[in-house]
Design an enzyme around this catalytic site. Structure first.
Site, PDB file in Angstrom:
ATOM      1  N   ASP A 170      44.747   2.679   7.316  1.00 11.23           N
ATOM      2  CA  ASP A 170      43.499   2.913   8.047  1.00 11.23           C
ATOM      3  C   ASP A 170      43.406   1.994   9.268  1.00 11.23           C
ATOM      4  OD1 ASP A 170      40.984   3.918   8.549  1.00 11.23           O
ATOM      5  OD2 ASP A 170      40.145   3.408   6.594  1.00 11.23           O
ATOM      6  N   ASP A 209      36.202  11.780   8.557  1.00 11.82           N
ATOM      7  CA  ASP A 209      35.367  11.278   7.459  1.00 11.82           C
ATOM      8  C   ASP A 209      34.298  12.291   7.087  1.00 11.82           C
ATOM      9  OD1 ASP A 209      36.637   8.949   6.934  1.00 11.82           O
ATOM     10  OD2 ASP A 209      35.242   7.664   8.025  1.00 11.82           O
TER      11      ASP A 209
HETATM   12  C1  DGJ Z   1      37.467   4.925   6.949  1.00 14.35           C
HETATM   13  C2  DGJ Z   1      38.218   6.066   6.320  1.00 14.35           C
HETATM   14  O1  DGJ Z   1      38.223   7.170   7.167  1.00 14.35           O
HETATM   15  C3  DGJ Z   1      37.600   6.386   4.977  1.00 14.35           C
HETATM   16  O2  DGJ Z   1      38.226   7.501   4.417  1.00 14.35           O
HETATM   17  C4  DGJ Z   1      37.716   5.199   4.092  1.00 14.35           C
HETATM   18  O3  DGJ Z   1      39.078   4.929   3.832  1.00 14.35           O
HETATM   19  C5  DGJ Z   1      37.056   4.000   4.742  1.00 14.35           C
HETATM   20  N1  DGJ Z   1      37.540   3.782   6.064  1.00 14.35           N
HETATM   21  C6  DGJ Z   1      37.281   2.769   3.927  1.00 14.35           C
HETATM   22  O4  DGJ Z   1      36.790   1.648   4.508  1.00 14.35           O
END
Ligand code: DGJ
Length: 749
Positions: A471, A541
């Protein structure tokens, strides 16, 4: 005319010998082709190279007609700034004596066959200074993609040269009714499609985030050459920049020309080339379709699976990610319960997301611990091995989330190494998520080692980790590096990415089988600069099924389904608050790489039973969806009440690298139709299918009936490919309510 005849002779020689030889040029027209596209460059020693043509495939005989009929655009293929510069240029330098001009002339041209394609290289040199530019065009074998890039070399023995602009591509077309399709957005709304007609002047799409370069606009565009963009008709150009930081695309409409420029964004990125060093720009990858936008997408998908997505021809597992199920509330008991429930549903892989690490500062929210990549003993006393054991017990694999390029000011890492963080000396740090997130300085080799070690330590200590989600939840905020010398601070955006690539190359060399997902606060890093190191990407997300139809529609223009992580989430959706049936959520997620992002214990028995059947159905259609050819049938952007896509099993899947694939079978095609709005007396379009064999009959099978013994009215019908494509399917008896949907397998009879 005489010149052209001369060129004709030389071109004919080159065309017949290009696979074998390198040529000292006099004057020649070079033809570089893929099965459906061609590019023509005219090159003459001592002059500047001219792009004549990029479009539908032509052969050697047609080349002469193209040039003599005046169809060739004869525009410089890599114009340099300084002399007679009254319009945009592709490259600009500051010579060591302050001279701002560059005057490139061709020295040699070489057209050669490599194992993965044919490459045309045009070598140029400044007429006064030892600055050389090689321009490359590569036709990727077995695909319809040609890429282009340059290598700029400072051949001086002592003095440095500064680059102030360095495009990858500078493409000139005849102007017509040109429409630009691009994919803009924001967090939770990435790759939202925008289509606009180009008028006089410039349209600029750029990114200056430093790290997250696809959240606000993806570095990919389509251009029509004569009319509105259509899915299945018309001439469409498509191009994507393989770079994962700041970029700029400019579409410049002037008089009778349309110029598309694409490259690393030179803003705040002057680059000093020391004596004897070179600078390679990223590839700009392009195709040309005579079958509309769909043709561009299918060409990109095939190429990506073969060349630009790590292990792109592999079938991906169905996974459960813990994020929306528990957020930061990770503990052994909770993870065990999720794994057990997912195993019972037929799931294949569990991914523990954020919240598992940090001991001095346990990670309970976004404000601490990044950088401290040890398991939090209190939350997970059995360590990662305990989780892997639990996954095995439940018959699934185990994966883990990391964000290794980052730290928090509240972390042991920052306490030990405050100098590792990007910062402007003596100024206050800018912070991001949680008020404390900061970015590590990947220009520094010690920091590169640290990031490599995050993965290496996890893998060495727990070799059975099967998957990592990588990430990045921050842009590059503070423009300063304590590692880079004072006079090289403007290298930061570029050297950061090079540092990242170098780490990823080390990881891939040591862990070629590890599955890695690229994530950046959702779909912030979906680009072909990064994807060669990653197996898949997190699309957004936003897991709301309705908005996902739009997001995935956008993503699918350049990126293949095998990489497009698409998860079923809870009701109500956590991002939009929308309530939709579980079937609708599955039918949307099954059109990409299916996963779940939910707390299974919150599902009732009926939903669990449905999920179990839908997961089993996805296993059947997985090869067709993940490795098939996509046809976008009805666009959600047209507001016709429904949206639809289908996948057709590809010959590539059946005959990968010439070897018949017998490990899995799959239906000939899979159709998805989703009802996206609902009104009384609504006119719903008939859905005409694509890509089928008109002479074959297909039996339709409802893959996800809400009740196992009550399939939709289309189930069991046998219809010819011709009928399905010419007449189409009436979905009115099937899609009777808001957010109703259908997922049909088409089996050849
Ligand atoms: C952003 C990601 O897009 C989410 O899926 C998740 O992993 C969060 N970060 C975790 O902090």
């Amino acid at each position: 005319m005489n010149n052209r005849t001369t060129r004709k002779t030389v071109a004919a020689v080159l065309l017949s010998q290009c696979a074998l030889t390198s040529q000292q040029v006099v004057a020649a027209d070079y033809l570089l082709s893929t099965p459906k596209t061609s590019l023509v460059i005219t090159a003459e020693t001592g002059k500047r190279p001219l792009l004549q043509y990029y479009g539908a495939r032509i052969d050697g005989a047609e080349l002469q007609g193209l040039l003599s009929s005046g169809f060739g655009v004869a525009a410089e293929s890599y114009p340099a700034f300084g002399l007679n510069s009254i319009t945009e240029r592709a490259v600009a330098v500051r010579q060591s004596n302050g001279d701002l001009s560059l005057d490139l002339a061709i020295e040699t041209v070489e057209q050669k066959q490599h194992h993965d394609g044919e490459v045309l290289e045009i070598r140029m040199k400044d007429k006064m200074y030892p600055v050389c530019v090689s321009q490359f065009f590569k036709a990727y074998a077995g695909t319809d993609i040609i890429s282009t890039w340059v290598v700029i070399t400072n051949a001086d023995k002592k003095k440095a040269v500064t680059l102030t602009r360095f495009d990858s591509a500078f493409l000139t077309f005849h102007r017509g009714e040109n429409w630009l399709t691009h994919f803009h957005g924001n967090w939770g709304a990435e790759t939202t499609m925008d289509e606009e007609r180009l008028t006089n002047g410039q349209k600029v799409i750029d990114n200056r985030d430093g790290l997250v370069n696809t959240e606000t606009d993806n570095p990919s565009v389509m251009l029509t050459l004569n009319g509105r963009p259509e899915e299945n008709h018309g001439n469409v150009f498509g191009g994507a920049l393989a770079w994962t930081s700041n970029y700029v695309f400019k579409a410049d409409c002037r008089n009778d020309r349309l110029i598309l420029m694409a490259g690393i964004n030179p803003a705040h990125s002057e680059y000093t080339l020391d004596a004897g060093t070179s600078f390679e720009t990223p590839e700009f990858c392009m195709t040309f379709s005579t079958t509309g936008k769909g043709g561009v997408s299918r060409a990109f998908h095939r190429w990506a699976r073969r060349y630009k997505l790590h292990d792109g021809n592999r079938l991906h597992d169905i996974l459960l990610n813990s994020w929306e199920g528990v957020y930061f509330k990770v503990n052994q008991e909770g993870m065990d319960a999720m794994m057990q429930a997912f195993g019972e549903l037929g799931g294949e892989l569990f991914v523990m997301d954020d919240g598992w690490f940090g001991n001095k500062y346990p990670r309970n929210n976004g404000s601490t611990s990044l950088g401290d990549w040890e398991v939090c003993q209190e939350k997970l006393p059995g360590g990662i091995q305990g989780l892997i054991d639990s996954a095995k017990k439940n018959g699934i694999k185990f994966g883990i989330w990391i964000e290794p390029e980052m730290a928090n000011t509240k972390s042991e890492l920052f306490e030990r190494h405050p100098e590792w963080v990007l910062q402007v000396k003596d100024r206050e740090l800018s912070t991001g998520r949680g008020g404390t997130q900061i970015v590590l300085d990947l220009t520094n080799p010690a920091v590169q080692d640290h990031v490599f070690n995050v993965v290496d330590r996890l893998m060495t200590e727990n070799p059975e980790i099967y998957y990592m989600k990588w990430d990045d939840n921050s842009p590059l905020r503070d423009y300063g590096s304590l590692y880079l010398p004072k006079d090289r601070q403007s290298h930061l955006y570029i050297d950061y990415q090079r540092g990242l690539y170098s780490v990823l190359q080390r990881i891939r060399a040591k862990y070629p089988k590890l599955i890695i997902q690229a994530c950046a606060g959702g779909g912030g890093r979906i680009n072909y600069g990064l994807l060669p190191y990653f197996d898949e990407f997190w699309t957004s997300d936003d897991t709301d099924a309705l908005q996902r139809i739009y997001l995935q529609w956008g993503v699918s223009h350049f990126y293949p389904a095998v990489g497009m992580a698409s998860h079923v989430s809870a009701n109500r959706n956590h991002q939009t608050g929308r309530v939709t049936p579980l079937k609708f959520r599955f039918d949307v997620a099954m059109s990409g790489r299916l996963g779940m992002e939910i707390q299974p214990k919150d599902m009732n028995d009926t939903d669990r039973e449905f999920a179990r059947r839908a997961i089993a159905a996805y296993k059947e259609i997985r090869p067709t969806v993940q490795l098939g050819d996509l046809y976008r049938l009805v666009s959600p952007y047209e507001h016709k009440g429904l949206a639809s896509v289908m996948y057709v099993r590809s010959d590539e899947f059946q005959q990968w690298n010439g070897t018949p694939r017998t490990d899995v079978s799959a239906p000939a095609a899979v159709l998805f139709v989703w009802k996206i709005q609902h009104f009384i007396n609504e006119l719903l379009p008939v859905v005409q299918l694509q890509g089928l064999d008109p002479a074959k009959n297909y039996r339709l099978r409802d893959l996800t009936p809400t009740e196992a013994d009550k399939p939709c009215p289309l189930n069991g019908q046998v219809l010819s490919g011709r009928f399905l494509m010419e007449s189409g399917l009436d979905l009115r008896p099937t899609l009777k309510s808001e957010y109703s949907s259908v997922c049909l397998a088409l089996e050849e009879e």
